[in-house]
Each structure stands twice: as C-alpha cells, then as structure tokens.
Scaffold this active site. Structure first.
Site, PDB file in Angstrom:
ATOM      1  N   GLY A 190       1.054  -1.409  -0.212  1.00  0.00           N
ATOM      2  CA  GLY A 190       0.154   0.060   0.096  1.00  0.00           C
ATOM      3  C   GLY A 190       0.924   1.352   0.390  1.00  0.00           C
ATOM      4  O   GLY A 190       0.344   1.878  -0.537  1.00  0.00           O
ATOM      5  N   ASN A 231      -8.569   3.947   8.905  1.00  0.00           N
ATOM      6  CA  ASN A 231      -8.469   2.120   9.239  1.00  0.00           C
ATOM      7  C   ASN A 231      -8.335   2.967  10.535  1.00  0.00           C
ATOM      8  O   ASN A 231      -7.923   1.436  11.044  1.00  0.00           O
ATOM      9  CB  ASN A 231      -6.432   2.064   9.023  1.00  0.00           C
ATOM     10  N   GLN A 279      -7.902  -0.248   3.076  1.00  0.00           N
ATOM     11  CA  GLN A 279      -8.868  -0.821   4.154  1.00  0.00           C
ATOM     12  C   GLN A 279      -9.929  -1.163   3.915  1.00  0.00           C
ATOM     13  O   GLN A 279     -10.914  -1.990   4.104  1.00  0.00           O
ATOM     14  CB  GLN A 279      -8.556   0.330   5.400  1.00  0.00           C
ATOM     15  N   SER A 335      -3.127  -3.544  -1.103  1.00  0.00           N
ATOM     16  CA  SER A 335      -2.290  -4.335  -0.429  1.00  0.00           C
ATOM     17  C   SER A 335      -2.900  -5.868   0.501  1.00  0.00           C
ATOM     18  O   SER A 335      -3.876  -5.998   0.894  1.00  0.00           O
ATOM     19  CB  SER A 335      -1.647  -3.395   0.709  1.00  0.00           C
ATOM     20  N   THR A 358      11.842  -7.176 -11.719  1.00  0.00           N
ATOM     21  CA  THR A 358      11.154  -8.562 -11.841  1.00  0.00           C
ATOM     22  C   THR A 358       9.683  -8.682 -10.988  1.00  0.00           C
ATOM     23  O   THR A 358       9.685  -8.928  -9.194  1.00  0.00           O
ATOM     24  CB  THR A 358      12.503  -9.912 -11.686  1.00  0.00           C
ATOM     25  N   CYS A 391       0.852   3.135  13.452  1.00  0.00           N
ATOM     26  CA  CYS A 391       2.275   3.866  13.875  1.00  0.00           C
ATOM     27  C   CYS A 391       2.336   4.737  15.071  1.00  0.00           C
ATOM     28  O   CYS A 391       3.589   5.581  14.673  1.00  0.00           O
ATOM     29  CB  CYS A 391       2.341   5.058  12.228  1.00  0.00           C
TER      30      CYS A 391
HETATM   31  C1  LIG Z   1      -1.952  -0.543   5.749  1.00  0.00           C
HETATM   32  C2  LIG Z   1      -2.310   0.321   5.139  1.00  0.00           C
HETATM   33  C3  LIG Z   1      -1.236   1.123   3.784  1.00  0.00           C
HETATM   34  C4  LIG Z   1      -0.016   0.593   4.609  1.00  0.00           C
HETATM   35  O1  LIG Z   1       0.047  -0.437   3.420  1.00  0.00           O
HETATM   36  P1  LIG Z   1       1.367  -1.221   3.407  1.00  0.00           P
HETATM   37  O2  LIG Z   1       1.021  -2.242   2.979  1.00  0.00           O
HETATM   38  O3  LIG Z   1       1.967  -2.168   5.010  1.00  0.00           O
HETATM   39  O4  LIG Z   1       2.708  -0.366   2.534  1.00  0.00           O
HETATM   40  C5  LIG Z   1      -1.878   2.101   3.618  1.00  0.00           C
HETATM   41  N1  LIG Z   1      -2.888   3.289   4.106  1.00  0.00           N
HETATM   42  C6  LIG Z   1      -3.922   2.101   5.015  1.00  0.00           C
HETATM   43  C7  LIG Z   1      -5.008   2.697   4.625  1.00  0.00           C
HETATM   44  C8  LIG Z   1      -3.376   0.858   5.093  1.00  0.00           C
HETATM   45  O5  LIG Z   1      -4.484   0.602   6.507  1.00  0.00           O
END
Ligand SMILES: *Cc1c(COP(=O)(O)O)cnc(C)c1O
Length: 400
Positions: free
Chosen positions: A72, A152, A180, A200, A238, A326
C-alpha cells in the site's frame, strides 16, 4: 487458552488456501514471467489469471489497469508522485488530515522541499470530511486529490465516488487509498471517476510485501521505478510472482466472503460494541455509525490510558490496538482522533478492535468477559476518574 486476534486492520492472517496456491511459485514454478521459454510461460499464464481475479474484485474494465507494487505504501507514493510529474503545470495536492502516514508523510515531505502546496481537509467529530472546505480547495492548480476510501482507525467511509466527481470538474487526477476498503465493501471502478486506487495484500489475507495500484486506462501516469519493461513499463523490477498469485487468490476469496463480512463479521462487531457500551460507563464510539466498515470498532474509554488497557488485554490473550500501529509507542493521541476533536481525556483511552472472517463468537465473549473489569481497575487508579462526571451524560460526538 487460544489467543484472540482483533487487530485485523493492522494485518491479517494469510488464508491457508492462499498459502497453498502460492507455494508452487517458490519451487517448481520458479520461472521469470518475462522469459519466453516454457519455465517463464506457465508462470506468465498464472500471473494473467491472478490479474483477472484482482480485476474482478475491483470491478475494473481492463486487467492491465492493475500495476503490482510492494504494498500500500508504494502504491500511495507512486500515485501522488506520478500525478505531480504527469501534470507539470499544476503543483497542488488536496488530501485530508486523517490519511494514513503513507500519504501524509509524503505530502509533508513534498511541502518541506517546496515541491507542492498541500491542502489538508479537516473532518467533523464523526470523522466525516468537510465537503465545503474540499470544494474550496479544488482549482485548476490541483494536480491530484488523494483521499482514503475507509479510515484504518475508525472505519469511517468517505463518499469517495462523489468526491472523485468533484475533482474531475477541475481536471485534477483522483487517487484513493482503498487499502482498508478492498475486500470489505463492494467496489466497481468501471464507471467511476477514480483514476488511481491503492490496495495492499496483507490487509486482505494475502502476504505482506505485495500490493497494487489501479490506474484507469487513459489516466496520465509516470512510473516511480524505472528499469525493465515489467508492468508495461510502469513499475520496473522482476514481478513478485508468489505474491501476485497470492493476491489473486485472496481477491477471489474476498469476493466470495464479502457478504459474510457484511453480515456475520458485522454481527460480531456490533455485539461487542453494544455490550461494551452497555457495561462500561463513560465510553463512546469513535467514527461515523452510519457509514463505517463492517469490521471496525473504535471505542473511547474516558479517563484511562489506552496503553494501560492494551497491556491488560495482552495479558488476557487479546490483541487489539490503540489506533494506528504507527503512532503507538508515542504518548500523542492519534492524528485521526485529534482531527476529529475528540477530547484529550477520551482520545487517550481509545481502543480499536478490528475483525476479519477468522474471528468467532467466542472472541467477542472473551473481550466482554474481561474488559469491564480492566476498566474498573484502571479507573480506580486514575486521578481524573474520581472527579469525572459519571451521570451518563458524558461527551458524545455530534455533527457541528
Ligand atoms: C496498512 C495501510 C497502508 C500501508 O500498506 P502497506 O502494504 O503496509 O504498505 C496504507 N493505507 C492504509 C489505509 C492502511 O491501512
């Protein structure tokens, strides 16, 4: 005693069927999909199937609108940087104060180096976007609008299709961080004004390290990574073939289980929420009750530290979160709850429970069993609790 996992917005367990589907691509099917010999060709065919599975989940018109990424974060960064480069006579970004750090940290950096001017649109006490401020920020100077589909931390859903339509009136590219939302709510990109969408794998029962950026056919695009011709020259390197195959299978399963997410998983979430609100004084739900992901529940418990609650939950074998992975570890309340103007005494005691199709009714029972006692104990120790208003007329967020 089995551990109870209620932190599915942080990451999900890889579905056993996904593992089974991807495993051969580490061994017998190790070929490079770009190779023309038979080792490559069979992998190339499997990648094509996986792409079609993801296309199906997104309701996209063409399978080549999908660009695989490392997740993501890379998809979000690619979308915003691409837009600034693709529309060189525009240098403004419109986003919101409640985005994921994958968007916010990049925007703050671009501002700091003088590359872009950024409008951070606020939200109300329920986490709903300020539409008037959004309209006011749009102009022909805006290169890209980046707004999340679902939050999220609170699960609040933005009216993303309408927001995209407004951006298009000003010729801006529209990107949504749908990490999400994908797999939890129906998405149909075919006839939408959305130019770019990030997702993601590990948020929908695929592994970490694979994601995708949808780019609508005809939308201006500039690659972030240059090198080989993979992904039609839009993302060199790749392919992560086991990841791509896994994401395809996860997308197929997500489409299959979406109805379950909307009913059974939502039922679990609502039962937990209802019981906690009933049994624990001075608490309320953060987020928009009328437009929210079916799996997410964020509750503010006044006059306690969220970290304290989490510690006791962990001891009881229950995994939840104090909002965003985070921000935990710091004592600042989450930027999302701050943007919603949740009072300090409540934002600090906010806990997110996020469900998935892996959860069972017993998980809910366990939390209902232990959490009221934890709150009672912690509040006895809180200097603020003795002076608190316990009349039941505690702070309730209402739309201003
Ligand atoms: C988890 C998340 C991301 C980041 O995705 P990753 O694959 O962990 O880099 C970005 N945006 C939202 C809303 C998320 O919940």
């Amino acid at each position: 005693m089995n551990a109870v996992y209620l932190d599915n917005n942080a990451t999900t367990r890889v579905d056993p069927l996904v593992v089974e589907t991807m495993l051969p691509f580490f061994s017998e099917q190790f070929g490079n999909p770009s190779s023309i010999h038979s080792f490559g060709a069979s992998v190339g065919a499997a990648v094509k199937t996986a792409r079609a599975q993801l296309q199906g989940l997104l309701g996209a018109a063409h399978d080549h609108e999908i660009i695989y990424t490392s997740g993501g974060t890379e998809a979000d960064n690619t979308a915003i940087l691409s837009a600034l480069e693709a529309l060189p006579d525009r240098n403004e970004i419109v986003t919101s104060k409640v985005e994921h750090p994958a968007v916010l940290a990049l925007c703050q950096h671009l501002e700091k180096i003088g590359r872009a001017k950024v409008h951070y649109i606020g939200v109300d006490a329920l986490g709903r976007i300020d539409i008037e401020a959004y309209r006011a920020a749009l102009s022909d100077k805006v290169a890209v609008v980046s707004l999340m589909w679902a939050n999220n931390e609170t699960g609040t859903i933005f009216p993303i299709e309408g927001l995209a339509d407004l951006a298009k009136e000003h010729g801006a590219l529209f990107h949504t961080d749908a990490v999400q939302a994908v797999g939890k709510v129906p998405i149909s990109l075919k006839d939408s004004a959305i130019d770019m969408l990030s997702l993601s794998g590990h948020k929908l029962h695929a592994p970490k390290g694979i994601g995708a950026l949808y780019v609508k056919r005809g939308a201006r695009f500039k690659p972030l990574l240059r090198g080989g011709h993979q992904e039609r020259g839009r993302r060199a390197g790749t392919e992560n073939t086991p990841g791509v195959i896994a994401l395809g299978k996860a997308a197929e399963l997500a489409a299959l289980h979406m109805a379950d997410e909307q009913t059974r998983v939502k039922g679990l979430r609502d039962r937990l929420e209802g019981a906690l609100l009933q049994r624990i004084p001075n608490c309320f739900v953060n987020g928009d009750l009328n437009d929210r992901l079916p799996n997410t529940c964020n509750i503010a418990f006044e006059y306690v530290e969220g970290e304290g609650i989490l510690l006791h939950l962990t001891r009881a074998g229950i995994a939840a979160s104090s909002g965003s992975a985070c921000t935990s570890g710091s004592l600042e309340p989450s930027h999302v709850l701050r943007a919603m103007n949740i009072p300090f005494t409540a934002a600090h005691g906010s806990i997110r429970f996020s469900f998935s199709r892996d959860n069972v009714p017993e998980d809910v029972d366990r939390v209902i069993d232990v959490l009221p006692g934890i709150l009672e104990k912690l509040r006895e120790l809180s200097p603020f609790w003795s002076n608190a208003d316990k009349s039941g007329k505690e702070f309730k967020p209402v739309y201003a």
